[in-house]
Design a protein around this motif. Structure first.
Motif, PDB file in Angstrom:
ATOM      1  N   SER A  77       0.844  -1.198   0.000  1.00  0.00           N
ATOM      2  CA  SER A  77       0.000   0.000   0.000  1.00  0.00           C
ATOM      3  C   SER A  77       0.878   1.246   0.000  1.00  0.00           C
ATOM      4  CB  SER A  77      -0.916   0.012   1.210  1.00  0.00           C
ATOM      5  OG  SER A  77      -0.160   0.198   2.396  1.00  0.00           O
ATOM      6  N   VAL A  78       0.261   2.367  -0.284  1.00  0.00           N
ATOM      7  CA  VAL A  78       0.998   3.633  -0.321  1.00  0.00           C
ATOM      8  C   VAL A  78       1.663   3.905   1.022  1.00  0.00           C
ATOM      9  CG1 VAL A  78       0.765   6.125  -0.571  1.00  0.00           C
ATOM     10  CG2 VAL A  78      -0.466   4.604  -2.127  1.00  0.00           C
ATOM     11  N   GLY A  79       0.957   3.623   2.105  1.00  0.00           N
ATOM     12  CA  GLY A  79       1.497   3.881   3.440  1.00  0.00           C
ATOM     13  C   GLY A  79       2.664   2.987   3.813  1.00  0.00           C
ATOM     14  N   ASP A  80       2.829   1.871   3.097  1.00  0.00           N
ATOM     15  CA  ASP A  80       3.942   0.965   3.382  1.00  0.00           C
ATOM     16  C   ASP A  80       5.265   1.449   2.797  1.00  0.00           C
ATOM     17  OD1 ASP A  80       2.311  -0.896   4.674  1.00  0.00           O
ATOM     18  OD2 ASP A  80       1.803  -1.904   2.797  1.00  0.00           O
ATOM     19  N   ILE A  81       5.191   2.313   1.785  1.00  0.00           N
ATOM     20  CA  ILE A  81       6.398   2.714   1.065  1.00  0.00           C
ATOM     21  C   ILE A  81       7.203   3.694   1.913  1.00  0.00           C
ATOM     22  CG2 ILE A  81       7.315   3.779  -1.031  1.00  0.00           C
ATOM     23  CD1 ILE A  81       4.758   2.896  -2.455  1.00  0.00           C
ATOM     24  N   SER A  82       8.417   3.281   2.226  1.00  0.00           N
ATOM     25  CA  SER A  82       9.289   4.083   3.084  1.00  0.00           C
ATOM     26  C   SER A  82      10.687   4.130   2.490  1.00  0.00           C
ATOM     27  CB  SER A  82       9.359   3.464   4.482  1.00  0.00           C
ATOM     28  OG  SER A  82       9.948   2.165   4.395  1.00  0.00           O
ATOM     29  N   LYS A  83      11.511   4.981   3.088  1.00  0.00           N
ATOM     30  CA  LYS A  83      12.911   5.076   2.672  1.00  0.00           C
ATOM     31  C   LYS A  83      13.600   3.723   2.845  1.00  0.00           C
ATOM     32  CE  LYS A  83      14.730   8.998   3.529  1.00  0.00           C
ATOM     33  NZ  LYS A  83      15.350  10.193   4.168  1.00  0.00           N
ATOM     34  N   GLN A  84      13.287   3.032   3.944  1.00  0.00           N
ATOM     35  CA  GLN A  84      13.895   1.731   4.206  1.00  0.00           C
ATOM     36  C   GLN A  84      13.495   0.720   3.139  1.00  0.00           C
ATOM     37  OE1 GLN A  84      12.403  -0.529   7.526  1.00  0.00           O
ATOM     38  NE2 GLN A  84      14.415  -1.440   7.943  1.00  0.00           N
ATOM     39  N   MET A 126      14.718   3.472 -10.367  1.00  0.00           N
ATOM     40  CA  MET A 126      14.408   4.407  -9.283  1.00  0.00           C
ATOM     41  C   MET A 126      13.797   5.694  -9.825  1.00  0.00           C
ATOM     42  SD  MET A 126      15.252   2.939  -6.438  1.00  0.00           S
ATOM     43  CE  MET A 126      16.075   1.381  -6.059  1.00  0.00           C
ATOM     44  N   ARG A 127      14.397   6.244 -10.875  1.00  0.00           N
ATOM     45  CA  ARG A 127      13.887   7.495 -11.438  1.00  0.00           C
ATOM     46  C   ARG A 127      12.507   7.310 -12.055  1.00  0.00           C
ATOM     47  NH1 ARG A 127      16.961   8.510 -15.555  1.00  0.00           N
ATOM     48  NH2 ARG A 127      18.596   6.955 -15.275  1.00  0.00           N
ATOM     49  N   SER A 128      12.302   6.158 -12.706  1.00  0.00           N
ATOM     50  CA  SER A 128      10.998   5.893 -13.335  1.00  0.00           C
ATOM     51  C   SER A 128       9.909   5.764 -12.282  1.00  0.00           C
ATOM     52  CB  SER A 128      11.071   4.614 -14.179  1.00  0.00           C
ATOM     53  OG  SER A 128      11.925   4.782 -15.283  1.00  0.00           O
ATOM     54  N   LEU A 129      10.208   5.017 -11.212  1.00  0.00           N
ATOM     55  CA  LEU A 129       9.191   4.834 -10.178  1.00  0.00           C
ATOM     56  C   LEU A 129       8.929   6.140  -9.442  1.00  0.00           C
ATOM     57  CD1 LEU A 129       7.397   2.602  -9.064  1.00  0.00           C
ATOM     58  CD2 LEU A 129       9.043   2.317  -7.208  1.00  0.00           C
ATOM     59  N   ARG A 130       9.991   6.887  -9.162  1.00  0.00           N
ATOM     60  CA  ARG A 130       9.810   8.186  -8.501  1.00  0.00           C
ATOM     61  C   ARG A 130       8.972   9.120  -9.374  1.00  0.00           C
ATOM     62  NH1 ARG A 130      15.204  11.384  -7.430  1.00  0.00           N
ATOM     63  NH2 ARG A 130      15.064  11.488  -9.714  1.00  0.00           N
ATOM     64  N   MET A 190      -0.205  10.866  -4.707  1.00  0.00           N
ATOM     65  CA  MET A 190       0.372  10.243  -3.517  1.00  0.00           C
ATOM     66  C   MET A 190       1.016  11.309  -2.646  1.00  0.00           C
ATOM     67  SD  MET A 190       2.152   6.707  -4.768  1.00  0.00           S
ATOM     68  CE  MET A 190       1.454   5.725  -6.101  1.00  0.00           C
ATOM     69  N   PRO A 191       1.111  11.042  -1.347  1.00  0.00           N
ATOM     70  CA  PRO A 191       1.745  12.022  -0.448  1.00  0.00           C
ATOM     71  C   PRO A 191       3.191  12.271  -0.848  1.00  0.00           C
ATOM     72  CG  PRO A 191       0.632  10.270   0.786  1.00  0.00           C
ATOM     73  CD  PRO A 191       0.636   9.849  -0.643  1.00  0.00           C
ATOM     74  N   SER A 192       3.686  13.494  -0.626  1.00  0.00           N
ATOM     75  CA  SER A 192       5.061  13.831  -0.986  1.00  0.00           C
ATOM     76  C   SER A 192       6.071  13.000  -0.225  1.00  0.00           C
ATOM     77  CB  SER A 192       5.322  15.317  -0.725  1.00  0.00           C
ATOM     78  OG  SER A 192       5.098  15.620   0.649  1.00  0.00           O
ATOM     79  N   ILE A 193       5.673  12.485   0.922  1.00  0.00           N
ATOM     80  CA  ILE A 193       6.585  11.668   1.719  1.00  0.00           C
ATOM     81  C   ILE A 193       6.992  10.402   0.963  1.00  0.00           C
ATOM     82  CG2 ILE A 193       4.777  10.344   2.915  1.00  0.00           C
ATOM     83  CD1 ILE A 193       6.545  10.490   5.424  1.00  0.00           C
ATOM     84  N   VAL A 194       6.124   9.935   0.057  1.00  0.00           N
ATOM     85  CA  VAL A 194       6.438   8.729  -0.712  1.00  0.00           C
ATOM     86  C   VAL A 194       7.580   8.996  -1.684  1.00  0.00           C
ATOM     87  CG1 VAL A 194       5.543   6.997  -2.297  1.00  0.00           C
ATOM     88  CG2 VAL A 194       4.085   7.871  -0.471  1.00  0.00           C
ATOM     89  N   SER A 195       7.497  10.113  -2.422  1.00  0.00           N
ATOM     90  CA  SER A 195       8.567  10.432  -3.370  1.00  0.00           C
ATOM     91  C   SER A 195       9.871  10.740  -2.648  1.00  0.00           C
ATOM     92  CB  SER A 195       8.170  11.606  -4.264  1.00  0.00           C
ATOM     93  OG  SER A 195       7.898  12.752  -3.505  1.00  0.00           O
ATOM     94  N   ASN A 196       9.776  11.250  -1.399  1.00  0.00           N
ATOM     95  CA  ASN A 196      10.981  11.515  -0.610  1.00  0.00           C
ATOM     96  C   ASN A 196      11.691  10.241  -0.181  1.00  0.00           C
ATOM     97  OD1 ASN A 196      10.545  14.261  -0.790  1.00  0.00           O
ATOM     98  ND2 ASN A 196       9.462  14.393   1.166  1.00  0.00           N
TER      99      ASN A 196
END
Length: 321
Positions: A69-76, A99-103, A111-117
Motif C-alpha cells: 500500500s501507499v502507506g507501506d512505502i518508506s525510505k527503508q 528508481m527514477r521511473s518509479l519516482r 500520492m503524499p510527498s513523503i512517498v517520493s521523498n
C-alpha cells in the motif's frame, strides 16, 4: 569483509520486508494508483517512457509484494529494493533508471510527498559505462571458436551473430520474431521499444542461422520463447547474457559480451566503414541521429585525424608553413 556486510544488510532488509508483510496495509493499494496514472498518461507519453514506468513498477512489486500500500512505502523499503536489485545482478545504471521511473510515476500520481521523498538516499545518477562495441578481430574470434554443436552456448553465439548481421537487431526483437514477419527475403518488424518499422534483407549468413534453428511446429523463427510472455522473455534474456559471458571467456575476448554489444558493434563497424550516419540511424530504427551518436561516440576512430590531414594537405599543397 565488504561482501559479509553486504549480505548482512540484505538479510536485515529482507527480514524487515517479512515484518512489513505481516502488518496491516495502510492506505490505498500502490498498484491501483499507479495503474490508473499509467492509463491517464497513455495519450501524452511515448511508448518507451510508459514501458520504463511499467518495468520499474513490476520490479518494485516483485520485491515489495502485489498488496503493498501507499502507506507501506518508506525510505527503508526503497533502500531494500536497491540492495535486492544489486543482489540480482542488476547494474547500477539500470537500478538508477528503475528508481527514477518509479519516482516519476509516483510524483505524477496522487500520492503524499513523503512517498517520493523515500528515494532521497538511493542511486539516481549515471555512471559512465564501458565501451559496448567489439572490434572486428574479436567478432572473428567469436565467429570461429569451436563450441559443441547443439549446445546452449553455440545457440547463444549464433543468436549474437544474427543480431549483428541483422543491422544490430535487439535481442528482444529476435526473441519475439515470427516466421510470418519474413516476407520475400526480408525481415519486416516493428522495434519492440519504439514501434519503429524496420526492414532487413536476409543475407546468406543470416539464412544459415535461421535454417539451423527453425522448428517446423513453432511460430517463432528461433526457439527462444514458447508462451511469448514478458516473464518468459526476461528469463531467456538473463540466460542468454550468462551464456555470452561464458563464451567471452572461452574465446578470450577483450571485453565481456552482453545482449547490447551486438547492436553497438554493428553501429560502430558501419560507421568505421564510412556508412553514412543517417543510414545507420535508419537501420537502427532511431528517430534522429543524436540517439545514434550514443552508440558510436566512443569508438576508436581516426577518421577525423585523416580528414584533417587530407584537408591540410590540400590547403598547403603549394607552399608549406
Amino acid at each position: 569483509m565488504i561482501r559479509v556486510v553486504f549480505n548482512f544488510s540484505i538479510r536485515i532488509y529482507h527480514e524487515g520486508q517479512k515484518k512489513e508483510k505481516k502488518r496491516k496495509h495502510r492506505g490505498p493499494k500502490f498498484l491501483d494508483i499507479v495503474d490508473n496514472t499509467i492509463k491517464t498518461l497513455l495519450a501524452t507519453r511515448g511508448k518507451s517512457t510508459i514501458d520504463n514506468y511499467r518495468t520499474a513498477i513490476a520490479s518494485f512489486v516483485r520485491y515489495a509484494g502485489s498488496n503493498v500500500s501507499v502507506g507501506d512505502i518508506s525510505k527503508q523499503m526503497v533502500e531494500g529494493w536497491q540492495l535486492w536489485l544489486k543482489e540480482q545482478g542488476v547494474k547500477l545504471n539500470t537500478i538508477s533508471c528503475y528508481m527514477r521511473s518509479l519516482r516519476s510515476i509516483i510524483n505524477l500520481s496522487d500520492m503524499p510527498s513523503i512517498v517520493s521523498n523515500a528515494f532521497n538516499t538511493v542511486f539516481t545518477g549515471n555512471l559512465k559505462t564501458d565501451k559496448r562495441s567489439m572490434s572486428t578481430s574479436d567478432l572473428q574470434k567469436l565467429r570461429t571458436i569451436q563450441l559443441p554443436k547443439g549446445s546452449s552456448l553455440c545457440f547463444a553465439r549464433d543468436l549474437f551473430l544474427f543480431c549483428v548481421y541483422a543491422l544490430g537487431m535487439p535481442f528482444v526483437d529476435v526473441a519475439f520474431l515470427r516466421k510470418k514477419q519474413i516476407v520475400n527475403g526480408y525481415i519486416e518488424y516493428q522495434r519492440h521499444k519504439t514501434r519503429q518499422p524496420i526492414r532487413v534483407k536476409i543475407e546468406p549468413q543470416m539464412q544459415r542461422i535461421i535454417k539451423r534453428y527453425s522448428l517446423p511446429d513453432s511460430a517463432y523463427v528461433f526457439p527462444v520463447l514458447t508462451t511469448g510472455s514478458m516473464k518468459e522473455y526476461e528469463t531467456a534474456r538473463n540466460r542468454y547474457n550468462r551464456h555470452l559471458r561464458q563464451i567471452s571467456k572461452i574465446a578470450g575476448l577483450r571485453r565481456s559480451l552482453t545482449s547490447y554489444v551486438a547492436r553497438h558493434s554493428w553501429a560502430s563497424m558501419a560507421y568505421s566503414n564510412n556508412v553514412d550516419l543517417a543510414v545507420i540511424s535508419k537501420a537502427l530504427g532511431h528517430s534522429n541521429t543524436e540517439t545514434t551518436m550514443v552508440y558510436i561516440r566512443e569508438i576508436d576512430d581516426n577518421r577525423i585525424d585523416m580528414a584533417n590531414h587530407k584537408l591540410l594537405g590540400t590547403i598547403t599543397k603549394a607552399t608549406y608553413h
